[in-house]
Scaffold this motif. Structure first.
Motif: not given
Ligand SMILES: Nc1nc2c(ncn2[C@@H]2O[C@H](COP(=O)(O)OP(=O)(O)OP(=O)(O)O)[C@@H](O)[C@H]2O)c(=O)[nH]1
Ligand SMILES: [Mg+2]
Length: 106
Positions: A56-69
């Motif tokens: 638990x605690x892997x994601x430590x930042x705010x991660x953005x993924x662009x979908x279909x632009x």
């Protein structure tokens, strides 16, 4: 909705530095280790797009993924029982709250 293209944009330390280009954002919130990042990979049919761990605690930042632009999936840290210090956990909580409150709609 067919996800044709899913691309990692970047990780951000706080809400202020997140993209402000007005595209819609969909984020998953939940306790650490419930499978938020795995769900993003499943939806995008792309293993390893969002980082996943047994701990638990892997994601430590705010991660953005662009979908279909045209919109973003957002991977947030989990709250609750990330295996890390109290201070770090408090930091995650602030990150999540600031992100959720920025538009005051949820
Ligand atoms: N059994 C089972 N395990 C899952 C499922 N989804 C994810 N997992 C496992 O749960 C663990 C945590 O998954 P993550 O996707 O990293 O969880 P997270 O909510 O992003 O966790 P944090 O980043 O720590 O907040 C990993 O070992 C995954 O393989 C599921 O549907 N079933
Ligand atoms: Mg995660």
């Amino acid at each position: 909705m067919i996800i044709r293209d899913a691309t990692f944009v970047a990780s951000f330390q706080n809400e202020k530095s997140c993209p402000k280009d007005g595209l819609p954002e969909f984020a998953f919130i939940g306790r650490s280790n419930v499978g938020k990042s795995s769900l993003i990979n499943m939806l995008c049919d792309k293993k390893g797009l969002a980082k996943v761990s047994n701990t638990p605690g892997k994601t430590q930042l705010i991660n953005f993924f662009n979908i279909n632009g045209s919109w973003f999936l957002v991977d947030l840290p989990g709250y609750g029982y990330a295996r890390t210090s109290k201070t770090t956990k408090a930091g995650f909580q602030k990150m999540i709250e600031d992100y959720l409150l920025k538009e005051k709609i949820w």
